[in-house]
Write a protein that holds these residues in place. Structure first.
Motif, PDB file in Angstrom:
ATOM      1  N   THR A  71       1.188  -1.122  -0.239  1.00 52.03           N
ATOM      2  CA  THR A  71      -0.591  -0.110   0.034  1.00 52.03           C
ATOM      3  C   THR A  71       0.682   1.093   0.085  1.00 52.03           C
ATOM      4  OG1 THR A  71       0.015  -0.134   2.347  1.00 52.03           O
ATOM      5  CG2 THR A  71      -2.036  -0.964   1.748  1.00 52.03           C
ATOM      6  N   ALA A  72       1.971   1.284   0.823  1.00 52.68           N
ATOM      7  CA  ALA A  72       2.755   2.376   0.599  1.00 52.68           C
ATOM      8  C   ALA A  72       4.507   2.849  -0.006  1.00 52.68           C
ATOM      9  CB  ALA A  72       3.319   2.635   2.233  1.00 52.68           C
ATOM     10  N   ALA A  73       4.294   1.891  -0.608  1.00 54.97           N
ATOM     11  CA  ALA A  73       5.744   1.353  -1.710  1.00 54.97           C
ATOM     12  C   ALA A  73       6.081   2.430  -2.543  1.00 54.97           C
ATOM     13  CB  ALA A  73       6.017   0.694  -2.484  1.00 54.97           C
ATOM     14  N   PRO A  74       6.286   3.735  -3.087  1.00 52.01           N
ATOM     15  CA  PRO A  74       5.596   4.344  -4.117  1.00 52.01           C
ATOM     16  C   PRO A  74       6.867   3.882  -5.499  1.00 52.01           C
ATOM     17  CG  PRO A  74       8.461   4.969  -3.198  1.00 52.01           C
ATOM     18  CD  PRO A  74       7.687   3.906  -1.943  1.00 52.01           C
ATOM     19  N   ASP A  75       6.396   3.295  -5.671  1.00 54.19           N
ATOM     20  CA  ASP A  75       7.246   2.348  -6.564  1.00 54.19           C
ATOM     21  C   ASP A  75       5.467   1.524  -7.202  1.00 54.19           C
ATOM     22  OD1 ASP A  75       8.843   1.403  -9.314  1.00 54.19           O
ATOM     23  OD2 ASP A  75       8.594  -0.605  -8.209  1.00 54.19           O
ATOM     24  N   PRO A  76       5.071   1.559  -7.896  1.00 53.31           N
ATOM     25  CA  PRO A  76       4.239   0.549  -8.242  1.00 53.31           C
ATOM     26  C   PRO A  76       4.803  -0.769  -8.946  1.00 53.31           C
ATOM     27  CG  PRO A  76       4.668   2.336 -10.333  1.00 53.31           C
ATOM     28  CD  PRO A  76       5.212   2.731  -9.538  1.00 53.31           C
ATOM     29  N   VAL A  77       5.776  -1.269  -8.975  1.00 52.15           N
ATOM     30  CA  VAL A  77       5.846  -2.605  -9.718  1.00 52.15           C
ATOM     31  C   VAL A  77       5.894  -3.144  -8.341  1.00 52.15           C
ATOM     32  CG1 VAL A  77       7.226  -4.101 -10.458  1.00 52.15           C
ATOM     33  CG2 VAL A  77       6.714  -1.767 -11.761  1.00 52.15           C
ATOM     34  N   LEU A  78       7.094  -2.699  -6.992  1.00 50.94           N
ATOM     35  CA  LEU A  78       7.688  -3.153  -5.527  1.00 50.94           C
ATOM     36  C   LEU A  78       5.814  -3.118  -4.894  1.00 50.94           C
ATOM     37  CD1 LEU A  78       8.951  -4.506  -3.541  1.00 50.94           C
ATOM     38  CD2 LEU A  78       9.692  -2.013  -3.132  1.00 50.94           C
ATOM     39  N   ARG A  79       4.787  -2.540  -5.793  1.00 50.47           N
ATOM     40  CA  ARG A  79       3.804  -2.583  -4.794  1.00 50.47           C
ATOM     41  C   ARG A  79       3.090  -4.055  -4.946  1.00 50.47           C
ATOM     42  NH1 ARG A  79       2.534   3.513  -5.346  1.00 50.47           N
ATOM     43  NH2 ARG A  79       1.327   2.731  -7.717  1.00 50.47           N
ATOM     44  N   ALA A  80       3.265  -3.553  -6.631  1.00 44.83           N
ATOM     45  CA  ALA A  80       2.029  -5.318  -7.032  1.00 44.83           C
ATOM     46  C   ALA A  80       3.156  -6.446  -6.580  1.00 44.83           C
ATOM     47  CB  ALA A  80       2.146  -4.525  -8.921  1.00 44.83           C
ATOM     48  N   ILE A  81       4.208  -6.531  -7.145  1.00 40.14           N
ATOM     49  CA  ILE A  81       4.779  -7.580  -5.969  1.00 40.14           C
ATOM     50  C   ILE A  81       4.311  -7.620  -4.889  1.00 40.14           C
ATOM     51  CG2 ILE A  81       7.136  -8.499  -6.384  1.00 40.14           C
ATOM     52  CD1 ILE A  81       8.435  -6.633  -8.245  1.00 40.14           C
ATOM     53  N   ALA A  82       4.679  -6.800  -4.506  1.00 40.04           N
ATOM     54  CA  ALA A  82       3.963  -7.092  -2.663  1.00 40.04           C
ATOM     55  C   ALA A  82       2.559  -7.850  -2.268  1.00 40.04           C
ATOM     56  CB  ALA A  82       4.153  -5.562  -1.802  1.00 40.04           C
ATOM     57  N   ALA A  83       2.067  -7.314  -3.348  1.00 38.87           N
ATOM     58  CA  ALA A  83       0.207  -7.424  -2.866  1.00 38.87           C
ATOM     59  C   ALA A  83       0.355  -9.272  -3.629  1.00 38.87           C
ATOM     60  CB  ALA A  83      -0.705  -6.288  -4.085  1.00 38.87           C
ATOM     61  N   LYS A  84       0.922  -9.371  -4.554  1.00 34.27           N
ATOM     62  CA  LYS A  84       0.554 -10.648  -4.487  1.00 34.27           C
ATOM     63  C   LYS A  84       1.558 -12.063  -3.769  1.00 34.27           C
ATOM     64  CE  LYS A  84       2.396 -14.088  -8.134  1.00 34.27           C
ATOM     65  NZ  LYS A  84       2.637 -14.906  -7.448  1.00 34.27           N
ATOM     66  N   GLY A  85       2.200 -11.010  -3.262  1.00 30.95           N
ATOM     67  CA  GLY A  85       3.191 -12.059  -2.061  1.00 30.95           C
ATOM     68  C   GLY A  85       2.240 -12.054  -0.829  1.00 30.95           C
ATOM     69  N   VAL A  86       0.965 -11.213  -0.597  1.00 26.12           N
ATOM     70  CA  VAL A  86       0.977 -11.501   0.851  1.00 26.12           C
ATOM     71  C   VAL A  86       0.243 -11.955   1.353  1.00 26.12           C
ATOM     72  CG1 VAL A  86      -1.389 -10.321   2.537  1.00 26.12           C
ATOM     73  CG2 VAL A  86       1.056  -8.572   1.377  1.00 26.12           C
ATOM     74  N   ASN A  87      -0.534 -13.329   0.302  1.00 26.67           N
ATOM     75  CA  ASN A  87      -1.550 -14.151   0.120  1.00 26.67           C
ATOM     76  C   ASN A  87      -0.745 -15.193   0.366  1.00 26.67           C
ATOM     77  OD1 ASN A  87      -3.977 -12.793   0.445  1.00 26.67           O
ATOM     78  ND2 ASN A  87      -4.338 -13.201  -1.659  1.00 26.67           N
ATOM     79  N   GLU A  88       0.873 -15.251  -0.437  1.00 28.60           N
ATOM     80  CA  GLU A  88       1.466 -16.681   0.090  1.00 28.60           C
ATOM     81  C   GLU A  88       2.063 -16.582   1.519  1.00 28.60           C
ATOM     82  OE1 GLU A  88       2.775 -16.186  -4.310  1.00 28.60           O
ATOM     83  OE2 GLU A  88       4.193 -15.284  -2.882  1.00 28.60           O
ATOM     84  N   LEU A  89       2.414 -15.163   2.093  1.00 28.97           N
ATOM     85  CA  LEU A  89       3.228 -15.145   3.026  1.00 28.97           C
ATOM     86  C   LEU A  89       2.214 -15.631   4.225  1.00 28.97           C
ATOM     87  CD1 LEU A  89       5.897 -11.969   1.744  1.00 28.97           C
ATOM     88  CD2 LEU A  89       6.397 -14.981   2.479  1.00 28.97           C
ATOM     89  N   ALA A  90       1.019 -14.828   4.241  1.00 32.09           N
ATOM     90  CA  ALA A  90      -0.077 -15.511   5.040  1.00 32.09           C
ATOM     91  C   ALA A  90      -0.225 -16.582   5.048  1.00 32.09           C
ATOM     92  CB  ALA A  90      -1.603 -15.428   4.917  1.00 32.09           C
ATOM     93  N   TYR A  91       0.145 -17.804   3.797  1.00 32.22           N
ATOM     94  CA  TYR A  91      -0.615 -19.014   4.397  1.00 32.22           C
ATOM     95  C   TYR A  91       1.563 -20.127   4.600  1.00 32.22           C
ATOM     96  CZ  TYR A  91      -0.106 -23.983   3.543  1.00 32.22           C
ATOM     97  OH  TYR A  91       0.345 -25.151   4.280  1.00 32.22           O
ATOM     98  N   HIS A  92       2.313 -19.305   4.681  1.00 25.76           N
ATOM     99  CA  HIS A  92       3.419 -19.343   5.284  1.00 25.76           C
ATOM    100  C   HIS A  92       3.963 -19.734   6.813  1.00 25.76           C
ATOM    101  CE1 HIS A  92       5.360 -18.424   1.043  1.00 25.76           C
ATOM    102  NE2 HIS A  92       5.279 -19.213   0.646  1.00 25.76           N
ATOM    103  N   ARG A  93       3.217 -18.228   7.177  1.00 29.90           N
ATOM    104  CA  ARG A  93       2.753 -17.997   8.318  1.00 29.90           C
ATOM    105  C   ARG A  93       1.989 -18.749   9.270  1.00 29.90           C
ATOM    106  NH1 ARG A  93       0.356 -12.337  10.684  1.00 29.90           N
ATOM    107  NH2 ARG A  93      -1.384 -13.209  10.124  1.00 29.90           N
ATOM    108  N   GLN A  94       0.829 -19.065   8.290  1.00 33.31           N
ATOM    109  CA  GLN A  94      -0.020 -20.206   8.694  1.00 33.31           C
ATOM    110  C   GLN A  94       0.403 -21.728   8.850  1.00 33.31           C
ATOM    111  OE1 GLN A  94      -3.491 -20.165   5.945  1.00 33.31           O
ATOM    112  NE2 GLN A  94      -3.144 -18.216   6.215  1.00 33.31           N
ATOM    113  N   PHE A  95       1.352 -21.864   8.684  1.00 33.49           N
ATOM    114  CA  PHE A  95       2.166 -23.175   7.986  1.00 33.49           C
ATOM    115  C   PHE A  95       2.510 -23.538   9.144  1.00 33.49           C
ATOM    116  CE2 PHE A  95       5.258 -26.170   7.402  1.00 33.49           C
ATOM    117  CZ  PHE A  95       4.683 -27.139   6.852  1.00 33.49           C
ATOM    118  N   ALA A  96       3.544 -22.381   9.632  1.00 34.07           N
ATOM    119  CA  ALA A  96       4.822 -22.432  10.221  1.00 34.07           C
ATOM    120  C   ALA A  96       3.884 -22.380  12.227  1.00 34.07           C
ATOM    121  CB  ALA A  96       5.863 -21.471  10.510  1.00 34.07           C
ATOM    122  N   ALA A  97       2.792 -21.217  12.278  1.00 30.21           N
ATOM    123  CA  ALA A  97       2.605 -21.539  13.687  1.00 30.21           C
ATOM    124  C   ALA A  97       1.526 -22.435  13.921  1.00 30.21           C
ATOM    125  CB  ALA A  97       1.601 -20.190  13.423  1.00 30.21           C
ATOM    126  N   ASP A  98       0.749 -23.454  13.208  1.00 28.30           N
ATOM    127  CA  ASP A  98       0.060 -24.514  13.460  1.00 28.30           C
ATOM    128  C   ASP A  98       0.992 -25.635  13.234  1.00 28.30           C
ATOM    129  OD1 ASP A  98      -1.865 -26.716  13.564  1.00 28.30           O
ATOM    130  OD2 ASP A  98      -1.633 -26.902  11.043  1.00 28.30           O
TER     131      ASP A  98
END
Length: 288
Positions: free
Chosen positions: A160-187
């Motif tokens: 949401t805050a990166a001033p570069d639109p490409v980096l924003r798009a890369i981060a937005a794609k990665g959020v759901n992936e990383l949320a799952y990674h965190r869930q797997f590790a937490a479980d």
């Protein structure tokens, strides 16, 4: 942030990211995350700073993916072997996008392979926790928990805050992936911490081993105006929730000198990269 009231802490964490984070899904679909995104560097954005930021986040992902790949044929169960391999593939995909962006803006025009295969260890800027040997399953789970909590907090803000639109798009794609990674590790943290006496002992040993390397995550500025104190607060809040549910505690340890972001690495990075880069360096003109 909601309370952990579920028997499985990862379900409680998943609720914060909607249904997409709760599915057994990797890569969050087949759409090009950069389709239609303007790749020119926005006015007021320093190209060198942007390239360095993408490179550091890409290095974290590449090194982490290589460590996870080493669990193939060695994980305790087939399901976990598949999960770890796919988490590694998620990280590899993030690394490719970030390296490509670095090559676009750093003036060299290098492709992703140049960054992954043809840099020496001292040129990498990955955090040191990512490069440590896998150890036992408890250590790898604990490391994944810390790294995914931290990376998710950073990516959420970049989306949401990166001033570069490409980096924003890369981060937005990665959020759901990383949320799952965190869930797997937490479980798995809860299963092992609240399991047998032996699994609890191993998790405590893993936490003690990881602790000296966590200060690098919690104190290094994420860049682009993201408040490191804000990231630190969120990461520590999530970690304490998970560890409390697992009957574990967050140990305190003195910070180790040096930073991977500054090129100060452990002795474990060089052999890891030698393994990763061996084929490409033996056949530098090959295409795949």
């Amino acid at each position: 942030m909601s309370d952990v009231s579920d028997d499985h802490v990862y379900l409680s964490l998943a609720e914060e990211h909607g249904d997409a984070a709760a599915r057994w899904a990797f890569g969050t679909g087949f759409e090009d995350p950069l389709h239609g995104v303007d790749t020119s560097v926005p006015a007021g954005v320093d190209s060198g700073e942007l390239a360095a930021h993408c490179l550091a986040l890409g290095d974290d992902a590449l090194v982490g993916a290589q460590r996870l790949a080493q669990w193939c044929t060695r994980a305790p169960e087939l399901e976990e072997e598949v999960a770890l391999a796919n988490i590694g593939l998620d990280l590899l995909g993030q690394a490719r996008l970030l390296y490509s962006r670095a090559g676009q803006v750093d003036g060299t025009g290098r492709g992703e392979d140049a960054y992954a295969y043809f840099r020496d260890p001292e040129e990498f800027r990955s955090v040191r926790l990512a490069e440590l040997p896998n150890g036992d399953f408890a250590f790898s789970v604990t490391r994944l928990l810390f790294l995914s909590c931290w990376r998710l907090a950073v990516f959420e803000r970049l989306a949401t805050a990166a001033p570069d639109p490409v980096l924003r798009a890369i981060a937005a794609k990665g959020v759901n992936e990383l949320a799952y990674h965190r869930q797997f590790a937490a479980d798995w943290t809860v299963r092992l911490g609240d399991g047998t006496a032996e699994s609890h002992r191993r998790m405590r040993a893993a936490l003690d081993a990881v602790a000296p390397y966590t200060s690098e995550l919690l104190t290094a500025p994420p860049g682009f105006g993201i408040d490191p104190a804000d990231v630190r607060e969120e990461v520590l809040t999530v970690l304490r929730r998970v560890l409390d549910t697992a009957g574990l505690r967050l140990p305190e340890a003195p910070a180790l000198p040096g930073q991977g972001r500054e090129g100060a690495h452990t002795e474990h990075l060089a052999p890891l990269l030698a393994e990763l880069q061996s084929v490409a360096r033996a056949h530098p003109e090959a295409t795949w």
